[in-house]
Design a protein around this motif. Structure first.
Motif, PDB file in Angstrom:
ATOM      1  N   ASN A  68      39.962  31.669  43.442  1.00  0.00           N
ATOM      2  CA  ASN A  68      38.916  31.166  44.731  1.00  0.00           C
ATOM      3  C   ASN A  68      39.229  31.959  46.073  1.00  0.00           C
ATOM      4  O   ASN A  68      39.558  32.707  46.709  1.00  0.00           O
ATOM      5  CB  ASN A  68      38.722  29.393  44.636  1.00  0.00           C
ATOM      6  N   CYS A  71      40.223  35.214  46.113  1.00  0.00           N
ATOM      7  CA  CYS A  71      38.380  35.596  46.623  1.00  0.00           C
ATOM      8  C   CYS A  71      38.476  35.452  47.865  1.00  0.00           C
ATOM      9  O   CYS A  71      37.993  36.750  48.568  1.00  0.00           O
ATOM     10  CB  CYS A  71      36.992  35.160  46.328  1.00  0.00           C
ATOM     11  N   VAL A 107      32.946  34.761  35.742  1.00  0.00           N
ATOM     12  CA  VAL A 107      32.476  34.512  36.915  1.00  0.00           C
ATOM     13  C   VAL A 107      31.700  32.909  37.284  1.00  0.00           C
ATOM     14  O   VAL A 107      32.574  32.282  37.729  1.00  0.00           O
ATOM     15  CB  VAL A 107      32.799  35.375  37.578  1.00  0.00           C
ATOM     16  N   LEU A 132      32.440  34.517  45.638  1.00  0.00           N
ATOM     17  CA  LEU A 132      32.983  33.464  44.069  1.00  0.00           C
ATOM     18  C   LEU A 132      31.721  33.336  43.622  1.00  0.00           C
ATOM     19  O   LEU A 132      30.540  33.999  42.762  1.00  0.00           O
ATOM     20  CB  LEU A 132      33.892  33.122  44.565  1.00  0.00           C
TER      21      LEU A 132
END
Length: 144
Positions: A68, A71, A107, A132
């Motif tokens: 995370n 991202c 994902v 994400l």
């Protein structure tokens, strides 16, 4: 083939890349099931450690948070996915970078873990990065 003992309620992380490890991370629903857990792991020939029975256990929670944060780093334009993956592999000796790891886990699964953590805790650190979330909802892997 070993016969597994009957009974006992315990959980483990079955996410891809996190199962075939020398040490299995498990949780107990009832302390009384500890002996059954030991018997089951012995029958499987695996060592284990008991962790708190919380959403994400430990390893998935940490890896999904790293993904995370990676991202957010890409979304903010600080680095490319390739740069982040290379930096994490070289800097931490992880077996793969966050984006390659997200693709290996799935994902959508990473998104599901983080969303469940957010719903459980409402802790800001578990808020899913829009990048994400978009990839997960589209069902697309990261292009690394």
């Amino acid at each position: 083939m070993a016969k597994l003992p009957a009974g006992g309620l315990f959980g483990f992380c079955g996410l891809p890349t996190l199962l075939n490890r020398p040490l299995l991370e498990v949780s107990l629903y009832h302390e009384a099931d500890r002996e059954k857990l030991a018997e089951t792991c012995a029958a499987l020939g695996t060592d284990y450690r008991v962790v708190a029975d919380r959403v994400g256990l430990v390893t998935p929670r940490v890896i999904c948070q790293i993904i995370n944060e990676a991202c957010f780093t890409v979304q903010e334009g600080t680095a490319t996915m390739q740069d982040v993956d290379l930096g994490m592999k070289l800097g931490t000796s992880y077996p793969r970078g966050p984006f390659a790891w997200a693709n290996a886990i799935g994902v959508e699964r990473v998104y599901a873990v983080l969303e469940a953590l957010w719903q459980d805790t409402h802790d800001e650190r578990y808020k899913v990065c829009p990048l994400l979330k978009r990839q997960a909802l589209r069902g697309e892997p990261f292009a690394v």
